[in-house]
Enzyme design. Structure first.
Site, PDB file in Angstrom:
ATOM      1  CD  GLU A 236     -28.994  28.327  34.423  1.00 49.30           C
ATOM      2  OE1 GLU A 236     -27.782  28.381  34.084  1.00 49.30           O
ATOM      3  OE2 GLU A 236     -29.788  29.262  34.304  1.00 49.30           O
ATOM      4  CB  CYS A 273     -27.014  30.491  31.226  1.00 55.34           C
ATOM      5  SG  CYS A 273     -28.779  30.814  31.097  1.00 55.34           S
TER       6      CYS A 273
END
Length: 469
Positions: A236, A273
């Site tokens: 990720e 994020c």
């Protein structure tokens, strides 16, 4: 014991070899433990983390400069995740057992088939910088892998070594208390790039999970694919999390919308994020009024200390590069010294955005770029040019089937989670969450790193044909 020795040293001097061999040996035993045994182990880890008390919280604050309240919430989330996976293991739904009965009257006869998901083997987990508990040693990747029966080797993040050792100690204590092979869990603390590659390429390791930069994630993914036996590597790697603000939503509540977007943009010094780094609005009177409100909030934002000096330096460099692009202007900027970062709000027009792919890249920190569109019809054209994202947000008062239906369809192709009239920061941990997305947000858009579906990353289907006599 190999797992304990690995926890005490660095990834050099044979530590990777010992940890990987111990994990492979433990896999035979651990993968066949009952669901109740694995669930008890996960709950034991959560109990151990909680028993570390204020010492753990003080350690995290000291190593990361994160506020104490945020750290306490993250610890609660970490323990909740572990117990959630324990519940999922106990229910057994994750294994997706499927049975096709035999039909001996059919020609040719149909044999009985039973398929079930089985663990892949030892998993390499890489701790994240921005979540020292929830995405680190005992975070979601570790919990998911342990839940399905995979031993775990964690490579700690160098930003919080003492925190990692404390949490690792709680996991080792749970391993011992539950009578599990020590190789079920190992902790490696060598922060160098070569150690990470060596871990991913060890033949005993059968999968990997990573949260961090695109450069680091892709280097490890390539190493995983370059093996004689390539393995799944779930990275990720961040996102700009575009936000599309329709004029009707701005007109209905510009003040509250600006306040909420500003909070989401600067939360945690922008080190999430899911931070909204790209905002699309129509360049009309209401849009410009909204921008003035947002710029005023950004200008009044106190600087915040970033996680590490390199992260702060990268933020300043990236913001400086964006500032130098022709056609980009600064609407609001806060200067700051040392490891403190000030928020920055940039603006550009549609043509500049479409002609400069770099403007759709993440600037990790409290910075956002506003793209001023001529009409809402430009939204879909801009969305078409987006790379893969973790999230995409749409604010509108219209029905989903209305004017924004085509935009939502386009965003489905670009993001793993669509946020409707909300803000992307804040990731719920439950069965329905999708925290992933098309490349380059992640290396495999079919999977999530948060929620019970994340278990599916570390299993594969095995079918049994026929029956024992």
């Amino acid at each position: 014991m190999a797992g304990e020795r690995a926890a005490a040293g660095t990834a050099g001097d044979g530590q990777i070899e010992r940890a990987a061999v111990a994990a492979a040996e433990a896999f035979r035993d651990y993968s066949r433990r009952s669901a109740d045994e694995r669930a008890s182990f996960l709950c034991g880890i959560a109990d151990g983390i909680e028993q570390l008390g204020d010492a753990l919280l003080e350690c995290v604050v000291g190593e990361t400069a994160l506020p104490a309240a945020r750290v306490a919430n993250e610890r609660a989330r970490t323990c909740m995740q572990l117990r959630m996976f324990a519940d999922a293991v106990s229910l057994g739904d994750w294994s997706e057992e499927r049975i096709e009965p035999a039909d001996l009257t059919r020609q040719p006869p149909r044999p009985r088939l039973r398929s079930v998901l089985r663990p892949l083997g030892p998993v390499a987990v890489f701790g994240a910088s921005n979540f020292p508990l929830a995405f680190s040693v005992a975070g979601g990747d570790t919990a998911a892998a342990l839940a399905v029966g995979c031993p775990v080797i964690v490579k700690t993040h160098p930003a919080h070594p003492r925190t990692s050792e404390l949490v690792g100690g709680a996991i080792h204590a749970a391993v011992s208390k539950c009578g599990l092979p020590p190789g079920v869990f190992s902790l490696l603390s060598d922060g160098c790039y070569e150690a990470g590659v060596a871990l991913v390429q060890h033949p005993a390791v059968k999968a990997g999970a990573f949260t961090g930069s695109g450069q680091g994630g892709m280097a490890l993914w390539r190493a995983a694919q370059a093996r004689p036996d390539p393995i799944p590597f779930f990275a990720e790697m961040g996102s700009v999390n575009p936000v599309f603000l329709f004029s009707d939503a701005i007109g209905a509540g510009a003040d509250s919308l600006a306040t909420g977007l500003h909070t989401s943009m600067t939360l945690g010094v922008g080190q999430f994020c899911t931070q909204p780094g790209l905002i699309f609005i129509v360049d009309d009177e209401s849009g410009r009024d909204f921008l003035q409100k947002l710029a005023a909030l950004v200008s009044a934002t106190p600087p915040g200390t970033m996680l590490t000096a390199p992260i702060c330096a990268t933020y300043r460099r990236s913001a400086g590069e964006r500032r130098a692009i022709e056609g980009v202007r600064v609407l609001a900027e806060v200067t700051s010294p040392g490891m403190q970062a000030g928020a920055t709000l940039f603006a550009t027009d549609v043509q500049t955005y479409l002609s400069r792919p770099a403007l759709a890249e993440e600037v990790f920190g409290p910075s956002s770029l506003v793209v001023l569109c001529k009409t809402e019809a430009d939204f879909e054209r801009c969305a078409l040019r987006l790379p893969g994202q973790l999230t995409a947000t749409v604010w509108t008062l219209a029905a989903i089937q209305g004017a924004c239906a085509d935009l939502l369809w386009q965003l489905e192709q670009k993001a793993g989670r669509l946020v409707l009239n909300g803000f992307p920061t804040g990731v719920e941990v439950n069965a329905a969450m999708m925290h992933g997305g098309p490349f380059p947000a992640t290396t495999d858009s079919r999977f999530t790193s948060v929620g019970t579906r994340s278990l599916l990353r570390f299993v594969r289907p095995v079918a049994y044909q026929g029956e024992f006599s």
